[in-house]
Scaffold this motif. Sequence first.
Motif, PDB file in Angstrom:
ATOM      1  N   SER A  95      17.426   9.613 -25.162  1.00 28.54           N
ATOM      2  CA  SER A  95      18.654  10.394 -24.981  1.00 28.54           C
ATOM      3  C   SER A  95      18.683  11.091 -23.624  1.00 28.54           C
ATOM      4  CB  SER A  95      18.786  11.432 -26.104  1.00 28.54           C
ATOM      5  OG  SER A  95      17.744  12.382 -26.049  1.00 28.54           O
ATOM      6  N   THR A  98      19.921   8.139 -21.398  1.00 32.34           N
ATOM      7  CA  THR A  98      21.324   7.799 -21.654  1.00 32.34           C
ATOM      8  C   THR A  98      22.241   8.970 -21.342  1.00 32.34           C
ATOM      9  OG1 THR A  98      20.984   8.393 -23.991  1.00 32.34           O
ATOM     10  CG2 THR A  98      20.775   6.068 -23.403  1.00 32.34           C
ATOM     11  N   GLY A  99      21.805  10.179 -21.667  1.00 36.41           N
ATOM     12  CA  GLY A  99      22.618  11.348 -21.353  1.00 36.41           C
ATOM     13  C   GLY A  99      22.804  11.517 -19.857  1.00 36.41           C
ATOM     14  N   PHE A 117      28.029   5.733 -29.001  1.00 35.34           N
ATOM     15  CA  PHE A 117      26.876   6.557 -29.366  1.00 35.34           C
ATOM     16  C   PHE A 117      27.280   7.620 -30.389  1.00 35.34           C
ATOM     17  CE2 PHE A 117      24.922   4.934 -25.456  1.00 35.34           C
ATOM     18  CZ  PHE A 117      23.616   4.781 -25.859  1.00 35.34           C
ATOM     19  N   THR A 157      19.212   8.717 -31.901  1.00 31.47           N
ATOM     20  CA  THR A 157      19.547   8.654 -30.481  1.00 31.47           C
ATOM     21  C   THR A 157      21.019   8.942 -30.227  1.00 31.47           C
ATOM     22  OG1 THR A 157      17.751   7.091 -30.054  1.00 31.47           O
ATOM     23  CG2 THR A 157      19.515   7.165 -28.435  1.00 31.47           C
ATOM     24  N   CYS A 160      21.423  12.721 -30.254  1.00 32.13           N
ATOM     25  CA  CYS A 160      20.691  13.272 -29.113  1.00 32.13           C
ATOM     26  C   CYS A 160      21.410  12.978 -27.799  1.00 32.13           C
ATOM     27  CB  CYS A 160      19.275  12.697 -29.078  1.00 32.13           C
ATOM     28  SG  CYS A 160      18.247  13.183 -30.484  1.00 32.13           S
ATOM     29  N   THR A 161      21.994  11.792 -27.694  1.00 38.92           N
ATOM     30  CA  THR A 161      22.739  11.448 -26.480  1.00 38.92           C
ATOM     31  C   THR A 161      23.948  12.353 -26.313  1.00 38.92           C
ATOM     32  OG1 THR A 161      22.014   9.142 -26.574  1.00 38.92           O
ATOM     33  CG2 THR A 161      24.006   9.617 -25.306  1.00 38.92           C
ATOM     34  N   ARG A 165      24.089  14.613 -23.031  1.00 38.84           N
ATOM     35  CA  ARG A 165      25.184  14.338 -22.096  1.00 38.84           C
ATOM     36  C   ARG A 165      25.994  15.599 -21.835  1.00 38.84           C
ATOM     37  NH1 ARG A 165      31.141  14.278 -22.502  1.00 38.84           N
ATOM     38  NH2 ARG A 165      31.869  12.787 -20.933  1.00 38.84           N
TER      39      ARG A 165
END
Length: 283
Positions: A95, A98-99, A117, A157, A160-161, A165
């Motif tokens: 995450s 990706t974040g 997501f 995930t 969490c992303t 983010r």
Amino acid sequence: MFPTPIQKASPLVRIGYNVILPVALVLWLLPLIGVALTSIRPASDLAAGNYFGMPSGFAGIENYTAVFQNSPIGWYILNSFKITVPTVIGAVALSCLTGFALATYKFKGSLVLFFLFVAGNFIPFQILMVPVRDMTLRMGLYDTVTGLVLFHVAFQTGFCTLFMRNFIKGLPFALIESARVEGVSEWRIFRYIVLPLMRPAIAALSVLVFTFVWNDYFWATVLVQSQSAMPVTAGLFSLNGQWVAAWHLVSAGSIVAALPPVAMFFLMQRHFIAGLTLGATKG
């Protein structure tokens, strides 16, 4: 938009707040108090029907000792750590990456990717039960710690992303831009500029994911059958007898199982509150 602080409310509202808050706290704690009392209650109390009254004696030492002597709860707790710790590391690490990508890069379809997501968090667990079980069977991951870890990482995930983010979106973007102007690589920007600023969010997210995964019961019973991979939430059934439910032992085992996430929360309390506060105000 935000509620008025209680200090600025009228005297009548403050009095009502001071009266209602302790009552609400006691009501919220009643189930935990009941479990704690049952965990120190002698078995004779339960046989006599004394489920909700005060214990006739203190049997806490006997009950908690019996939990470890009469069941493999130590092995179940070890399995829970084997499942939870890799899940926290995997979900938080993914995450963060990706974040960072979704917060700092603008490309065609980035918003759609972000919604994908987020959308996974709105799918009920029950809908996924059959396909996830079938997939783990086909992949040879059914009834294994690895299967539970991979599933939890995949499912956590998304949340969490979303958290990461939004947190990264609120960081000073000028730091990233200035580093790019100086020719710093994207990986070094993430490693040496963004990641240190994410420590409160990482701490808060680690506590949340640890609690979610440690307390999971649904997937622990769907994807695991044998004691070799069973976590403590699903393994508490072994404290019951064949014909009679030993609620005093189950309650003692529940208290033991709840200690690791409680301990982690208190150890990370300062970072946890800071991370939630910062992450909650970012757009």
